[in-house]
Design a protein around this motif. Structure first.
Motif, mmCIF file in Angstrom:
data_model
loop_
_atom_site.group_PDB
_atom_site.id
_atom_site.type_symbol
_atom_site.label_atom_id
_atom_site.label_comp_id
_atom_site.label_asym_id
_atom_site.label_seq_id
_atom_site.Cartn_x
_atom_site.Cartn_y
_atom_site.Cartn_z
ATOM 1 N N THR A 22 -6.717 24.771 9.726
ATOM 2 C CA THR A 22 -7.817 24.750 8.752
ATOM 3 C C THR A 22 -9.157 24.635 9.459
ATOM 4 O O THR A 22 -10.102 25.359 9.142
ATOM 5 N N ALA A 23 -9.243 23.732 10.428
ATOM 6 C CA ALA A 23 -10.491 23.536 11.168
ATOM 7 C C ALA A 23 -10.879 24.796 11.933
ATOM 8 O O ALA A 23 -12.048 25.188 11.945
ATOM 9 N N SER A 24 -9.907 25.442 12.568
ATOM 10 C CA SER A 24 -10.226 26.635 13.360
ATOM 11 C C SER A 24 -10.675 27.792 12.464
ATOM 12 O O SER A 24 -11.469 28.621 12.883
ATOM 13 N N ASP A 25 -10.177 27.852 11.239
ATOM 14 C CA ASP A 25 -10.600 28.894 10.296
ATOM 15 C C ASP A 25 -11.952 28.574 9.667
ATOM 16 O O ASP A 25 -12.743 29.467 9.380
ATOM 17 N N LEU A 26 -12.227 27.291 9.459
ATOM 18 C CA LEU A 26 -13.410 26.862 8.730
ATOM 19 C C LEU A 26 -14.651 26.701 9.609
ATOM 20 O O LEU A 26 -15.741 27.153 9.254
ATOM 21 N N ILE A 27 -14.488 26.055 10.761
ATOM 22 C CA ILE A 27 -15.630 25.723 11.616
ATOM 23 C C ILE A 27 -15.967 26.884 12.541
ATOM 24 O O ILE A 27 -15.088 27.459 13.164
ATOM 25 N N LYS A 28 -17.236 27.204 12.620
ATOM 26 C CA LYS A 28 -17.737 28.259 13.507
ATOM 27 C C LYS A 28 -18.813 27.671 14.420
ATOM 28 O O LYS A 28 -19.357 26.608 14.160
ATOM 29 N N PHE A 29 -19.138 28.405 15.476
ATOM 30 C CA PHE A 29 -20.198 28.003 16.402
ATOM 31 C C PHE A 29 -21.474 27.703 15.619
ATOM 32 O O PHE A 29 -21.863 28.445 14.730
ATOM 33 N N ASP A 30 -22.125 26.607 15.928
ATOM 34 C CA ASP A 30 -23.415 26.195 15.370
ATOM 35 C C ASP A 30 -23.336 25.675 13.938
ATOM 36 O O ASP A 30 -24.348 25.521 13.281
ATOM 37 N N ASP A 31 -22.130 25.366 13.437
ATOM 38 C CA ASP A 31 -22.000 24.724 12.137
ATOM 39 C C ASP A 31 -22.206 23.224 12.294
ATOM 40 O O ASP A 31 -21.899 22.643 13.337
ATOM 41 N N LEU A 32 -22.721 22.578 11.252
ATOM 42 C CA LEU A 32 -22.904 21.133 11.239
ATOM 43 C C LEU A 32 -21.607 20.491 10.751
ATOM 44 O O LEU A 32 -21.112 20.809 9.670
ATOM 45 N N VAL A 33 -21.042 19.583 11.566
ATOM 46 C CA VAL A 33 -19.724 19.034 11.288
ATOM 47 C C VAL A 33 -19.746 17.506 11.363
ATOM 48 O O VAL A 33 -20.391 16.927 12.237
ATOM 49 N N PHE A 34 -19.044 16.871 10.424
ATOM 50 C CA PHE A 34 -18.800 15.431 10.433
ATOM 51 C C PHE A 34 -17.418 15.206 11.034
ATOM 52 O O PHE A 34 -16.454 15.865 10.648
ATOM 53 N N ILE A 35 -17.328 14.289 11.984
ATOM 54 C CA ILE A 35 -16.060 13.975 12.657
ATOM 55 C C ILE A 35 -15.836 12.470 12.598
ATOM 56 O O ILE A 35 -16.757 11.692 12.874
ATOM 57 N N GLU A 36 -14.610 12.075 12.249
ATOM 58 C CA GLU A 36 -14.227 10.674 12.341
ATOM 59 C C GLU A 36 -12.900 10.595 13.087
ATOM 60 O O GLU A 36 -11.986 11.364 12.801
ATOM 61 N N GLY A 37 -12.828 9.721 14.073
ATOM 62 C CA GLY A 37 -11.610 9.618 14.864
ATOM 63 C C GLY A 37 -11.690 8.473 15.843
ATOM 64 O O GLY A 37 -12.353 7.469 15.576
ATOM 65 N N HIS A 38 -11.022 8.639 16.988
ATOM 66 C CA HIS A 38 -11.056 7.603 18.012
ATOM 67 C C HIS A 38 -11.198 8.234 19.395
ATOM 68 O O HIS A 38 -10.899 9.398 19.593
ATOM 69 N N ILE A 39 -11.659 7.425 20.351
ATOM 70 C CA ILE A 39 -11.870 7.875 21.720
ATOM 71 C C ILE A 39 -10.552 7.792 22.478
ATOM 72 O O ILE A 39 -9.828 6.795 22.387
ATOM 73 N N ASP A 40 -10.251 8.846 23.227
ATOM 74 C CA ASP A 40 -9.042 8.892 24.047
ATOM 75 C C ASP A 40 -9.439 9.385 25.435
ATOM 76 O O ASP A 40 -9.936 10.507 25.582
ATOM 77 N N THR A 41 -9.256 8.553 26.447
ATOM 78 C CA THR A 41 -9.605 8.918 27.819
ATOM 79 C C THR A 41 -8.337 9.027 28.656
ATOM 80 O O THR A 41 -7.498 8.137 28.623
ATOM 81 N N LYS A 42 -8.214 10.123 29.374
ATOM 82 C CA LYS A 42 -7.062 10.373 30.245
ATOM 83 C C LYS A 42 -7.573 10.609 31.662
ATOM 84 O O LYS A 42 -8.658 11.142 31.859
ATOM 85 N N SER A 43 -6.754 10.236 32.633
ATOM 86 C CA SER A 43 -7.096 10.544 34.017
ATOM 87 C C SER A 43 -6.098 11.570 34.543
ATOM 88 O O SER A 43 -4.960 11.646 34.078
ATOM 89 N N TYR A 44 -6.572 12.370 35.495
ATOM 90 C CA TYR A 44 -5.718 13.376 36.128
ATOM 91 C C TYR A 44 -6.240 13.640 37.529
ATOM 92 O O TYR A 44 -7.361 13.267 37.863
ATOM 93 N N GLU A 45 -5.421 14.268 38.340
ATOM 94 C CA GLU A 45 -5.805 14.611 39.702
ATOM 95 C C GLU A 45 -6.089 16.107 39.764
ATOM 96 O O GLU A 45 -5.269 16.919 39.340
ATOM 97 N N ASP A 46 -7.255 16.479 40.309
ATOM 98 C CA ASP A 46 -7.565 17.906 40.421
ATOM 99 C C ASP A 46 -6.846 18.510 41.635
ATOM 100 O O ASP A 46 -6.087 17.833 42.322
ATOM 101 N N ASP A 47 -7.089 19.786 41.889
ATOM 102 C CA ASP A 47 -6.416 20.500 42.984
ATOM 103 C C ASP A 47 -6.690 19.903 44.364
ATOM 104 O O ASP A 47 -5.894 20.041 45.279
ATOM 105 N N ASP A 48 -7.848 19.237 44.498
ATOM 106 C CA ASP A 48 -8.217 18.626 45.778
ATOM 107 C C ASP A 48 -7.748 17.178 45.904
ATOM 108 O O ASP A 48 -8.087 16.497 46.867
ATOM 109 N N GLY A 49 -7.013 16.696 44.916
ATOM 110 C CA GLY A 49 -6.508 15.332 44.954
ATOM 111 C C GLY A 49 -7.500 14.281 44.493
ATOM 112 O O GLY A 49 -7.273 13.089 44.654
ATOM 113 N N VAL A 50 -8.610 14.707 43.887
ATOM 114 C CA VAL A 50 -9.626 13.780 43.406
ATOM 115 C C VAL A 50 -9.280 13.377 41.967
ATOM 116 O O VAL A 50 -8.984 14.232 41.129
ATOM 117 N N GLU A 51 -9.313 12.065 41.691
ATOM 118 C CA GLU A 51 -9.021 11.595 40.343
ATOM 119 C C GLU A 51 -10.205 11.889 39.424
ATOM 120 O O GLU A 51 -11.341 11.548 39.743
#
Length: 129
Positions: free
Chosen positions: A63-92
């Protein structure tokens, strides 16, 4: 503890729908741009822009992908999720996403001029401290 985010901003990219065999695992991803107008110490008016990675899961993703387009004004409610990963050079590295529970389309890009002045009219710092 409470982890809750409420954002109102402009879609900085068009949403990308990522389907899955299991409908609840489908996702929609895009970037949301928020900004704050302020006056610098020398009296010059400036704008500070922040980009947020938005993720919408499940049945709302399509629904969101059909409804929301570039430069539309959107209200979002949710929570913050932070993940860590290692890139190709081994940097976190760290990636912060807003996992969305609820969203609303507030205005289309055609209505941007009218809503830009509305949401940027508060020029003073509204922080409580």
């Amino acid at each position: 503890m409470l982890n809750k985010v409420t954002l109102i901003g402009w879609a900085a990219t068009s949403p990308k729908y990522i389907p899955s065999d299991t409908p609840t695992r489908s996702s929609c991803r895009f970037r949301l741009k928020t900004n704050k107008m302020f006056t610098s110490g020398n009296g010059q008016e400036k704008e500070y822009t922040t980009y947020h990675n938005i993720v919408i899961w499940g049945f709302n993703a399509k629904t969101a992908s059909d409804l929301i387009k570039f430069d539309d004004l959107v209200f979002i409610e949710g929570h913050i999720d932070t993940k860590s990963y290692e890139d190709d050079d081994g940097v976190e590295k760290y990636m912060t996403n807003i996992q969305t529970r609820e969203f609303r389309l507030l205005a289309t890009s055609d209505e941007k001029e009218r809503y830009s002045t509305l949401y940027n009219s508060d020029k003073k710092n509204d922080l409580p401290f």
